[in-house]
Design a protein around this motif. Structure first.
Motif, short mmCIF file in Angstrom:
data_model
loop_
_atom_site.label_atom_id
_atom_site.label_comp_id
_atom_site.label_asym_id
_atom_site.label_seq_id
_atom_site.Cartn_x
_atom_site.Cartn_y
_atom_site.Cartn_z
N HIS A 90 -22.83 12.10 26.84
CA HIS A 90 -21.48 11.54 26.70
C HIS A 90 -21.43 10.63 25.47
O HIS A 90 -20.76 9.61 25.51
CB HIS A 90 -21.19 10.77 28.00
N ASP A 146 -18.11 10.97 34.93
CA ASP A 146 -18.34 10.41 33.60
C ASP A 146 -18.93 9.00 33.67
O ASP A 146 -18.65 8.24 34.60
CB ASP A 146 -17.02 10.34 32.83
N ASP A 147 -19.71 8.67 32.66
CA ASP A 147 -20.14 7.29 32.35
C ASP A 147 -21.40 6.82 33.07
O ASP A 147 -21.83 5.70 32.85
CB ASP A 147 -19.01 6.27 32.59
N HIS A 176 -20.07 5.85 23.20
CA HIS A 176 -18.72 6.06 23.74
C HIS A 176 -17.59 5.71 22.76
O HIS A 176 -16.61 5.06 23.13
CB HIS A 176 -18.57 5.24 25.03
N HIS A 216 -14.46 8.84 37.61
CA HIS A 216 -15.15 7.70 36.99
C HIS A 216 -15.73 6.82 38.11
O HIS A 216 -16.69 7.22 38.74
CB HIS A 216 -14.18 6.93 36.08
ZN LIG Z 1 -16.46 7.98 29.41
#
Ligand SMILES: [Zn+2]
Length: 320
Positions: free
Chosen positions: A223, A72-73, A227, A12
């Protein structure tokens, strides 16, 4: 003899938090990331997203143990700190973007409002303020309930968090209605941290950054739009979260295939509806956060397991 497995790792935040106004954010330092790359490269062939995807879709594995890096993100961290290191080493990775964070007016996702509010206020105060807001919304009375003792089915969800964080994240992610959580977190964020839209603009990758990373050999996946925990949504709502991904990522990157990664990633955060919607939307493969090696050739393509970067930390200490 079975073919060697693939160790898929997810990351992350990768940043030096001491140099930011939010030292409480749980991030891997840049030096820590470098050390992980050294460690992984000493043990595995670190393969890029396209190579991994070909192996999964054809079902044919590799002669040597492999590793795949995933991020991710869609944080700017990945452009500033991860991309240069991967490019210098001739490595690639898959980066998962949420639709709502793209475009000219990106939305700050609730999951990230929570991280930065926790850093700013501390768990106790954040919990108190969210509890008061939920009560005034008529959603919950008597404040945030304590963490359940014993054998909750969800035990281990946030295995690296302290108890007060676990409690409040469970309420926000799994219990409070999403529109209420959204309203409360936005108000708290604006009061204690700053404007959500300005913060989002600095937190997430921009389209030019994504394109530069594509030029440098990086791969992108989707993704969801906003979220959510997908298993909380009915199939139509899940479809709204998923169906634009292949087109959005395809237009942004020029990729003809697009993979997916489940928000939060635990196996209870998605269900049979999600798997159906992934297939009908045309995703190539999907990643969860079930911590084990992937067995190429027998792994269902929509449930690829991944290790948390923090799962590698014990080995790192002896390696450093
Ligand atoms: Zn995420």
């Amino acid at each position: 003899m079975t073919a060697p497995g693939c160790t898929i790792v997810f990351y992350h935040y990768v940043r030096d938090v001491e140099a930011t106004p939010f030292p409480g954010i749980r991030a891997l330092s840049v030096a820590g990331f470098k050390a992980q790359l050294d460690w992984l490269q000493a043990r595995y062939d670190v393969i890029d997203g396209a190579t991994f995807e070909r192996a999964i879709l054809s079902g044919s594995g590799f002669d040597r143990p492999t590793a795949l890096l995933t991020f991710d993100d869609g944080f700017v961290d990945h452009y500033e700190h991860v991309f240069p290191l991967l490019r210098d080493r001739g490595l690639g990775g898959i980066f998962f973007l949420a639709g709502a964070t793209l475009g000219s007016s990106p939305m700050l996702l609730n999951v990230h409002k929570t991280h930065f509010l926790l850093s700013q206020l501390g768990a106790e105060r954040f919990t108190r303020e969210v509890g008061a807001a939920l009560e005034s919304e008529g959603v919950m009375s008597g404040g945030i309930p304590g963490a359940p003792g014993g054998s909750s089915a969800r035990e281990g969800i946030y295995r690296y968090d302290e108890a007060p964080d676990v409690r409040i994240k469970r309420v926000l992610n799994y219990e409070a209605p999403y529109p209420v959580a959204e309203r409360i977190l936005s108000a708290l964020f604006e009061r204690h941290v700053g404007e959500c839209w300005a913060f989002a603009r600095d937190l997430y990758l921009s389209a030019p950054q994504v394109r530069e990373m594509v030029q440098g050999g990086m791969t992108f996946g989707f993704h969801t739009e906003t979220h959510p925990v997908l298993s909380r949504l009915d199939s139509q709502a899940q479809r709204l979260e998923l169906r634009q991904g292949p087109r959005l990522i395809g237009e942004l990157t020029g990729q003809t295939t697009v993979s997916f990664c489940y928000p939060y990633g635990f196996s209870h955060t998605y269900n049979a509806d999600t798997l159906r919607v992934l297939e009908e939307s045309g995703y190539s493969m999907a990643f969860n956060t079930v911590r084990r090696e992937a067995v190429i050739g027998s792994e269902p393509r929509y449930e690829l397991p991944r290790f948390d970067t923090r799962d590698l930390a014990v080995d790192l200490e002896t390696y450093a």
